[in-house]
Design a protein around this motif. Structure first.
Motif, PDB file in Angstrom:
ATOM      1  N   LEU A  10      77.553  89.207  53.244  1.00  0.00           N
ATOM      2  CA  LEU A  10      76.751  89.301  54.462  1.00  0.00           C
ATOM      3  C   LEU A  10      77.063  88.154  55.433  1.00  0.00           C
ATOM      4  CD1 LEU A  10      74.599  90.695  56.148  1.00  0.00           C
ATOM      5  CD2 LEU A  10      72.887  89.353  54.905  1.00  0.00           C
ATOM      6  N   PRO A  11      77.156  86.893  54.984  1.00  0.00           N
ATOM      7  CA  PRO A  11      77.502  85.829  55.924  1.00  0.00           C
ATOM      8  C   PRO A  11      78.881  86.025  56.572  1.00  0.00           C
ATOM      9  CG  PRO A  11      76.568  84.876  53.954  1.00  0.00           C
ATOM     10  CD  PRO A  11      76.769  86.340  53.675  1.00  0.00           C
ATOM     11  N   THR A  12      79.846  86.538  55.815  1.00  0.00           N
ATOM     12  CA  THR A  12      81.176  86.786  56.371  1.00  0.00           C
ATOM     13  C   THR A  12      81.116  87.870  57.436  1.00  0.00           C
ATOM     14  OG1 THR A  12      82.157  86.198  54.253  1.00  0.00           O
ATOM     15  CG2 THR A  12      83.553  87.367  55.801  1.00  0.00           C
ATOM     16  N   ALA A  13      80.395  88.932  57.148  1.00  0.00           N
ATOM     17  CA  ALA A  13      80.253  90.013  58.118  1.00  0.00           C
ATOM     18  C   ALA A  13      79.511  89.539  59.364  1.00  0.00           C
ATOM     19  CB  ALA A  13      79.524  91.186  57.478  1.00  0.00           C
ATOM     20  N   PHE A  15      79.473  86.493  60.545  1.00  0.00           N
ATOM     21  CA  PHE A  15      80.383  85.599  61.253  1.00  0.00           C
ATOM     22  C   PHE A  15      81.346  86.386  62.145  1.00  0.00           C
ATOM     23  CE2 PHE A  15      84.593  83.563  61.288  1.00  0.00           C
ATOM     24  CZ  PHE A  15      84.278  82.420  62.004  1.00  0.00           C
ATOM     25  N   PHE A  16      82.031  87.362  61.558  1.00  0.00           N
ATOM     26  CA  PHE A  16      82.985  88.133  62.341  1.00  0.00           C
ATOM     27  C   PHE A  16      82.284  89.030  63.364  1.00  0.00           C
ATOM     28  CE2 PHE A  16      85.824  87.008  58.807  1.00  0.00           C
ATOM     29  CZ  PHE A  16      86.873  86.509  59.554  1.00  0.00           C
ATOM     30  N   GLY A  17      81.102  89.525  63.023  1.00  0.00           N
ATOM     31  CA  GLY A  17      80.326  90.302  63.980  1.00  0.00           C
ATOM     32  C   GLY A  17      79.896  89.467  65.174  1.00  0.00           C
ATOM     33  N   SER A  18      79.550  88.202  64.925  1.00  0.00           N
ATOM     34  CA  SER A  18      79.166  87.301  66.018  1.00  0.00           C
ATOM     35  C   SER A  18      80.327  87.031  66.954  1.00  0.00           C
ATOM     36  CB  SER A  18      78.642  85.980  65.455  1.00  0.00           C
ATOM     37  OG  SER A  18      77.507  86.194  64.669  1.00  0.00           O
ATOM     38  N   ILE A  19      81.503  86.818  66.392  1.00  0.00           N
ATOM     39  CA  ILE A  19      82.676  86.587  67.243  1.00  0.00           C
ATOM     40  C   ILE A  19      82.995  87.842  68.042  1.00  0.00           C
ATOM     41  CG2 ILE A  19      85.163  86.143  67.218  1.00  0.00           C
ATOM     42  CD1 ILE A  19      84.670  84.176  64.977  1.00  0.00           C
ATOM     43  N   LEU A  20      82.900  89.009  67.427  1.00  0.00           N
ATOM     44  CA  LEU A  20      83.119  90.266  68.151  1.00  0.00           C
ATOM     45  C   LEU A  20      82.097  90.421  69.275  1.00  0.00           C
ATOM     46  CD1 LEU A  20      84.639  92.969  68.403  1.00  0.00           C
ATOM     47  CD2 LEU A  20      82.959  93.901  66.796  1.00  0.00           C
ATOM     48  N   LEU A  21      80.843  90.105  68.999  1.00  0.00           N
ATOM     49  CA  LEU A  21      79.798  90.184  70.019  1.00  0.00           C
ATOM     50  C   LEU A  21      80.067  89.213  71.175  1.00  0.00           C
ATOM     51  CD1 LEU A  21      77.086  91.486  70.796  1.00  0.00           C
ATOM     52  CD2 LEU A  21      75.963  89.614  69.594  1.00  0.00           C
TER      53      LEU A  21
END
Length: 93
Positions: A10-13, A15-21
């Motif tokens: 969940l933290p990895t997802a 992290f990458f979701g935040s950068i995508l956002l």
């Protein structure tokens, strides 16, 4: 698609979701207000919003790595410090 070799926690997802956002937000911001008024800040060269985002992400990565090496795995304070750093970059760089 077999992604079992990756550590998709969940933290990895998040992290990458935040950068995508962040990238999507910057794209929308650029679409609505093109150009972004490049400016010269404390680094004494012209930067745009994208440059400042890159510098803030890079600096945040180093803050987190230093925090892991010096303090330990509790990264909430490193996240807060990174947010303050990013605000400073967008304000003064």
């Amino acid at each position: 698609m077999n992604l079992s070799w990756m550590a998709w926690t969940l933290p990895t997802a998040l992290f990458f979701g935040s950068i995508l956002l962040l990238l999507i937000t910057m794209a929308i911001w650029e679409y609505l207000s093109p150009g972004g008024n490049p400016r010269v800040g404390i680094l004494h060269f012209e930067t745009t919003r994208g440059d400042r985002l890159f510098v803030s992400l890079l600096g945040s990565a180093f803050i987190h790595l230093a925090w892991l090496g010096l303090v330990g795995p509790n990264l909430w304070w490193a996240l807060a410090l990174s947010a303050v750093y990013a605000i400073g970059v967008f304000r003064f760089v």
